[in-house]
Scaffold this motif. Structure first.
Motif, PDB file in Angstrom:
ATOM      1  N   MET A  71     -10.993 -17.627  -0.714  1.00 49.77           N
ATOM      2  CA  MET A  71     -11.016 -17.197   0.672  1.00 49.77           C
ATOM      3  C   MET A  71     -10.473 -15.501   0.692  1.00 49.77           C
ATOM      4  N   PHE A  72     -11.245 -14.925   1.416  1.00 47.03           N
ATOM      5  CA  PHE A  72     -10.818 -13.620   1.607  1.00 47.03           C
ATOM      6  C   PHE A  72     -10.848 -12.891  -0.039  1.00 47.03           C
ATOM      7  N   ASP A  73     -11.907 -13.109  -0.539  1.00 50.78           N
ATOM      8  CA  ASP A  73     -11.859 -12.301  -2.109  1.00 50.78           C
ATOM      9  C   ASP A  73     -12.001 -10.803  -1.697  1.00 50.78           C
ATOM     10  N   LYS A  74     -12.905 -10.346  -1.023  1.00 49.53           N
ATOM     11  CA  LYS A  74     -13.100  -9.106  -0.515  1.00 49.53           C
ATOM     12  C   LYS A  74     -12.764  -8.785   0.879  1.00 49.53           C
ATOM     13  N   ILE A  75     -12.026  -7.954   1.090  1.00 48.04           N
ATOM     14  CA  ILE A  75     -11.355  -7.406   2.286  1.00 48.04           C
ATOM     15  C   ILE A  75     -12.035  -5.930   2.770  1.00 48.04           C
ATOM     16  N   LEU A  76     -12.614  -5.819   3.808  1.00 45.43           N
ATOM     17  CA  LEU A  76     -13.004  -4.385   4.062  1.00 45.43           C
ATOM     18  C   LEU A  76     -11.942  -3.704   5.229  1.00 45.43           C
ATOM     19  N   VAL A  77     -11.508  -2.642   4.768  1.00 42.20           N
ATOM     20  CA  VAL A  77     -10.599  -1.950   5.575  1.00 42.20           C
ATOM     21  C   VAL A  77     -11.145  -0.541   5.958  1.00 42.20           C
ATOM     22  N   PRO A  78     -11.454  -0.683   7.291  1.00 48.72           N
ATOM     23  CA  PRO A  78     -12.130   0.665   7.779  1.00 48.72           C
ATOM     24  C   PRO A  78     -11.128   1.572   8.233  1.00 48.72           C
ATOM     25  N   LEU A  79     -11.076   2.744   7.863  1.00 52.46           N
ATOM     26  CA  LEU A  79      -9.973   3.613   8.178  1.00 52.46           C
ATOM     27  C   LEU A  79     -10.352   5.004   8.680  1.00 52.46           C
ATOM     28  N   ASP A  80      -9.579   5.513   9.917  1.00 51.19           N
ATOM     29  CA  ASP A  80      -9.884   6.825  10.283  1.00 51.19           C
ATOM     30  C   ASP A  80      -8.289   7.490  10.163  1.00 51.19           C
ATOM     31  N   CYS A  81      -7.988   8.648  10.515  1.00 53.74           N
ATOM     32  CA  CYS A  81      -6.562   9.505  10.229  1.00 53.74           C
ATOM     33  C   CYS A  81      -5.666   8.916  11.144  1.00 53.74           C
ATOM     34  N   SER A  82      -5.941   7.656  11.810  1.00 57.37           N
ATOM     35  CA  SER A  82      -4.908   7.205  12.896  1.00 57.37           C
ATOM     36  C   SER A  82      -3.536   6.546  12.365  1.00 57.37           C
ATOM     37  N   LYS A  83      -2.715   6.652  13.108  1.00 55.58           N
ATOM     38  CA  LYS A  83      -1.451   5.606  12.785  1.00 55.58           C
ATOM     39  C   LYS A  83      -1.987   4.052  12.891  1.00 55.58           C
ATOM     40  N   PHE A  84      -2.884   3.980  13.638  1.00 58.72           N
ATOM     41  CA  PHE A  84      -3.049   2.511  13.913  1.00 58.72           C
ATOM     42  C   PHE A  84      -3.770   1.953  12.780  1.00 58.72           C
ATOM     43  N   ALA A  85      -4.713   2.829  12.042  1.00 55.39           N
ATOM     44  CA  ALA A  85      -5.451   2.508  10.867  1.00 55.39           C
ATOM     45  C   ALA A  85      -4.355   2.354   9.582  1.00 55.39           C
ATOM     46  N   GLU A  86      -3.553   3.204   9.510  1.00 49.57           N
ATOM     47  CA  GLU A  86      -2.521   3.337   8.620  1.00 49.57           C
ATOM     48  C   GLU A  86      -1.684   1.911   8.660  1.00 49.57           C
ATOM     49  N   ASN A  87      -1.301   1.636   9.978  1.00 46.26           N
ATOM     50  CA  ASN A  87      -0.693  -0.019  10.153  1.00 46.26           C
ATOM     51  C   ASN A  87      -1.375  -1.092   9.577  1.00 46.26           C
ATOM     52  N   SER A  88      -2.873  -0.787   9.948  1.00 46.72           N
ATOM     53  CA  SER A  88      -3.708  -2.080   9.580  1.00 46.72           C
ATOM     54  C   SER A  88      -3.656  -1.889   8.161  1.00 46.72           C
ATOM     55  N   LEU A  89      -3.730  -0.756   7.307  1.00 45.46           N
ATOM     56  CA  LEU A  89      -3.530  -0.858   5.803  1.00 45.46           C
ATOM     57  C   LEU A  89      -2.280  -1.514   5.446  1.00 45.46           C
ATOM     58  N   ASN A  90      -1.402  -1.396   5.877  1.00 45.57           N
ATOM     59  CA  ASN A  90      -0.084  -2.218   5.374  1.00 45.57           C
ATOM     60  C   ASN A  90      -0.233  -3.637   5.579  1.00 45.57           C
ATOM     61  N   VAL A  91      -0.974  -3.936   6.847  1.00 47.21           N
ATOM     62  CA  VAL A  91      -1.217  -5.355   7.145  1.00 47.21           C
ATOM     63  C   VAL A  91      -2.092  -5.941   5.994  1.00 47.21           C
ATOM     64  N   ALA A  92      -3.079  -4.956   5.623  1.00 52.04           N
ATOM     65  CA  ALA A  92      -4.051  -5.393   4.392  1.00 52.04           C
ATOM     66  C   ALA A  92      -3.533  -5.796   3.292  1.00 52.04           C
ATOM     67  N   ILE A  93      -2.467  -4.825   2.946  1.00 52.55           N
ATOM     68  CA  ILE A  93      -1.768  -5.003   1.611  1.00 52.55           C
ATOM     69  C   ILE A  93      -1.064  -6.425   1.707  1.00 52.55           C
TER      70      ILE A  93
END
Ligand SMILES: Nc1ncnc2c1ncn2[C@@H]1O[C@H](COP(=O)(O)OP(=O)(O)O)[C@@H](O)[C@H]1O
Ligand SMILES: [Mg+2]
Length: 152
Positions: A1-23
């Motif tokens: 489950m969840f072998d490959k996760i796609l993380v779409p990023l822009d230059c926003s704080k929201f995307a940066e926070n979502s990257l922390n969740v993704a990690i």
């Protein structure tokens, strides 16, 4: 489950926070993260408002420089984000595409066989009272896989 996760990023704080969740999710599920930035197609450039940094540079150098400078901001975003993920010991790749943002994300989900997307609820738009931005809204509506939306 969840072998490959796609993380779409822009230059926003929201995307940066979502990257922390993704990690954190990737550590739990032994996933590989694919960081995607879509360089908006020309006709949606203004609406997408990719980054304030570009506008500042545009002012300094003149409008003709835009198309040369946006990719540098995009590659910097991906390179810095990749370094951050790798430092956490999580396998990571980067993807840079150009075109319609939502369509490119949806296309990548299918082509790459992704089973989860992790993204920000909002991005760089100056309109603050929306629950979801146009990109997150479009991806949630049309994605063929599950979507985790980080709300702050
Ligand atoms: N150009 C882009 N490339 C990849 N992902 C993006 C891009 N723009 C936005 N996203 C993703 O979509 C999320 C929501 O952004 P968006 O819907 O554009 O909100 P807003 O309307 O506030 O800009 C961001 O946090 C990011 O995860
Ligand atoms: Mg946006």
């Amino acid at each position: 489950m969840f072998d490959k996760i796609l993380v779409p990023l822009d230059c926003s704080k929201f995307a940066e926070n979502s990257l922390n969740v993704a990690i954190e999710v990737a550590k739990k599920f032994n996933s590989q993260l694919f960081l995607l930035h879509v360089f908006p197609a020309h006709d949606e450039y203004r609406r997408a408002g990719i980054t304030g940094k570009i506008r500042a540079r545009k002012g300094a150098h003149g409008a003709a420089k835009i198309s040369e400078e946006i990719p540098k901001v995009c590659t910097d975003l991906l390179a810095n984000s990749k370094r951050k993920v790798a430092a956490e010991g999580v396998p990571v790749e980067t993807l840079l595409k150009e075109g319609h943002i939502v369509n490119k994300i949806l296309e990548t989900i299918i082509q790459g066989g992704f089973d989860l997307v992790i993204m920000g609820a909002r991005g760089q738009s100056v309109i603050k009272n929306l629950l979801l931005g146009s990109v997150s809204n479009g991806v949630i509506r049309h994605a063929s896989c599950s979507v985790l939306v980080a709300k702050e």
